[in-house]
Motif scaffolding. Structure first.
Motif, short mmCIF file in Angstrom:
data_model
loop_
_atom_site.label_atom_id
_atom_site.label_comp_id
_atom_site.label_asym_id
_atom_site.label_seq_id
_atom_site.Cartn_x
_atom_site.Cartn_y
_atom_site.Cartn_z
N LEU A 136 0.92 -1.02 -0.16
CA LEU A 136 0.33 0.21 0.24
C LEU A 136 0.39 1.30 0.00
O LEU A 136 0.43 2.16 -0.97
N GLY A 137 2.17 0.96 0.64
CA GLY A 137 2.52 2.16 1.10
C GLY A 137 2.98 2.74 -0.12
O GLY A 137 3.79 4.15 -0.59
N MET A 142 4.53 6.21 -5.06
CA MET A 142 4.76 5.86 -6.52
C MET A 142 3.80 7.14 -7.04
O MET A 142 4.63 7.85 -8.05
N ILE A 143 2.51 6.42 -7.00
CA ILE A 143 1.45 7.37 -7.91
C ILE A 143 1.03 8.53 -8.07
O ILE A 143 1.72 9.67 -8.44
N SER A 144 1.90 8.60 -6.12
CA SER A 144 1.05 10.40 -5.60
C SER A 144 2.49 11.43 -6.02
O SER A 144 2.60 12.44 -6.25
N TYR A 145 3.90 10.46 -6.70
CA TYR A 145 4.89 11.84 -6.31
C TYR A 145 5.05 11.59 -7.86
O TYR A 145 4.77 12.99 -9.05
N GLY A 146 4.22 10.51 -8.96
CA GLY A 146 3.92 10.57 -10.71
C GLY A 146 3.07 11.54 -10.78
O GLY A 146 3.28 12.24 -11.74
N ILE A 147 2.17 11.94 -10.20
CA ILE A 147 0.68 12.82 -10.47
C ILE A 147 1.81 14.28 -10.16
O ILE A 147 1.54 15.33 -10.82
N SER A 148 2.28 14.20 -8.64
CA SER A 148 2.23 15.43 -8.41
C SER A 148 3.48 16.42 -8.69
O SER A 148 2.88 17.23 -9.08
N VAL A 226 -6.62 -1.26 -6.60
CA VAL A 226 -7.34 -0.25 -7.16
C VAL A 226 -8.04 0.73 -5.89
O VAL A 226 -8.02 2.15 -5.58
N LEU A 227 -9.51 0.16 -4.83
CA LEU A 227 -9.76 1.31 -4.39
C LEU A 227 -9.10 1.26 -3.06
O LEU A 227 -9.01 2.83 -2.76
N PRO A 228 -8.62 0.76 -2.40
CA PRO A 228 -7.61 1.39 -1.05
C PRO A 228 -6.74 2.19 -2.19
O PRO A 228 -6.18 3.66 -1.53
N ILE A 233 -4.34 8.03 -2.21
CA ILE A 233 -3.93 8.99 -2.89
C ILE A 233 -4.36 10.37 -2.67
O ILE A 233 -3.19 11.63 -3.10
N VAL A 234 -5.01 10.58 -1.98
CA VAL A 234 -6.18 11.85 -3.05
C VAL A 234 -5.16 12.58 -2.61
O VAL A 234 -5.07 13.96 -2.29
N GLY A 235 -5.55 12.40 -1.32
CA GLY A 235 -4.97 13.75 0.49
C GLY A 235 -3.33 13.64 -0.18
O GLY A 235 -3.11 15.14 -0.19
N SER A 236 -2.65 12.82 -0.39
CA SER A 236 -0.95 12.99 -0.79
C SER A 236 -0.32 13.44 -1.68
O SER A 236 0.29 14.54 -1.81
N PHE A 237 -1.20 13.45 -2.80
CA PHE A 237 -1.30 13.85 -3.84
C PHE A 237 -1.81 15.45 -4.13
O PHE A 237 -1.07 16.03 -5.17
N ALA A 238 -2.62 16.01 -3.25
CA ALA A 238 -3.07 17.38 -3.35
C ALA A 238 -2.08 17.83 -2.76
O ALA A 238 -1.65 19.20 -2.95
#
Length: 363
Positions: A136-137, A142-148, A226-228, A233-238
């Motif tokens: 999970l971590g 990775m997704i958060s940093y990849g988007i942010s 997918v759902l977890p 990631i919503v709060g972290s990538f923001a």
């Protein structure tokens, strides 16, 4: 850098000891220990974790004295010898200081004991649950940093434009939505409630996971996370996107950037050759700390909601059941890994920007 690393490693020892002392005192003075739980079950008056907070008395001192039991409603009618056997079973027949130093001595030898209720070693339970939390971590990070990072750079380069305004609105909405609330919403909508039935309700893999082929195992795993991951990631990538944007805007307006532009360098050369390293120093060097935060804190409610057997759920169950070996064992692991990752973060600083020299600084 070698001297600094050695000093930081030696600093871990007193820090870890102090944290363990504090947690030991807090946990041992809290009411409703394992002995009281078993007594409540035998007397048909078992209570949940919140109800036990209102009970008087903890596990401080030697409660084997029969007179001390007169203050506990739950022990009336039980044989005092039976209570003493329970204390001996859980180790409460020894004074508080002796229990603490025995625990520290065992931990120095990496002997974390066995769970009170699961008849398994703490190490085996942590090792069993660790892959779920790491999974999970890792994907959340990775997704958060990849988007942010790309989004933050784009917002900085287009500051004040319609693109910056509407993406900021989306980001602020994402920041305002708690991860656990989004997780509940996703379950209601996509997990076979009154709407869609697209994703599994619980678990990280299907019951028949071992029977699947390698490719199907990968698909099954991705289907479950997918759902977890989406909820996490919503709060972290923001917040990370806005941090990246602000750091780049700050660097873009500095004199050395204006000088580079005056020399005729292309915008991409200015951005990635001069601005990127300075602006990304805090973001990249903060990855180890961000991973620890996601691993040990951010995933707790998500693991509970999606019934994922990770470290967060393990620690929660141990706290509710007053399973002290697991509680102290997980605290020890969390603290040790957290301190080491802070050191890794400092090392990453020097890799990203070699001009930083920790050798000349006091720890």
């Amino acid at each position: 850098m070698g001297v600094y690393i050695v000093r930081r490693l030696f600093l871990i020892i007193p820090t870890l000891f102090g944290i363990m002392v504090l947690n030991f005192l807090i946990v041992q003075t809290a009411p409703g220990g394992p002995v009281e739980q078993i007594v409540a079950e035998l007397m048909g008056d078992n209570t949940d974790a919140t109800d036990r907070i209102t009970q008087s008395g903890g596990e401080m001192g030697n409660i084997a004295d029969e007179a001390s039991y007169q203050g506990y409603e739950g022990t009336r009618g039980l044989d005092p010898d039976f209570i003493k056997e329970l204390e001996k079973q859980f180790g409460f027949d020894k004074p508080l200081h002796e229990r603490f130093f025995n625990m520290i001595w065992d931990y120095m030898r990496f002997d974390f004991g066995n769970s009170f209720y699961q008849d398994r070693s703490v190490v085996s339970l942590v090792v069993e649950r660790m892959p779920v939390s790491i999974s999970l971590g890792f994907w959340t990070l990775m997704i958060s940093y990849g988007i942010s990072i790309p989004l933050g750079i784009s917002k900085a380069m287009r500051d004040g434009t319609p693109f910056d305004i509407w993406t900021s609105a989306v980001i602020f909405v994402g920041t305002a939505i708690p991860g656990f609330l989004l997780a509940i919403f996703l379950i209601v909508v996509f997990c076979g409630g009154n709407y869609l039935d697209l994703f599994p309700l619980r678990g990280l893999t299907s019951p028949y996971f071992e029977e699947l082929s390698a490719l199907d195992k990968v698909k099954d795993y991705l289907w479950h996370i997918v759902l977890p991951i989406g909820a996490m990631i919503v709060g972290s990538f923001a917040s990370l996107t806005m941090l990246t944007k602000n750091l780049f805007i700050e660097e873009i307006n500095k004199q050395f950037v204006l000088t580079a532009k005056a020399k005729g360098l292309t915008p991409n050369r200015v951005l990635y050759g001069h601005v990127f390293r300075n602006a990304m120093l805090i973001v990249i060097a903060g990855m180890p700390g961000a991973f620890i935060g996601i691993l040990f804190m951010g995933a707790l409610l998500i693991e509970l909601i999606f019934s994922l057997n990770g470290l967060g759920l393990l620690g929660f169950e141990a706290t509710v059941n007053r399973d002290y070996p697991i509680m102290f064992g997980t605290i020890y692991f969390y603290t040790l890994i957290g301190l080491v990752m802070h050191l890794v973060g400092d090392i990453v600083y020097t890799i990203v920007d070699p001009r930083i020299d920790f050798e000349t600084r006091e720890v």
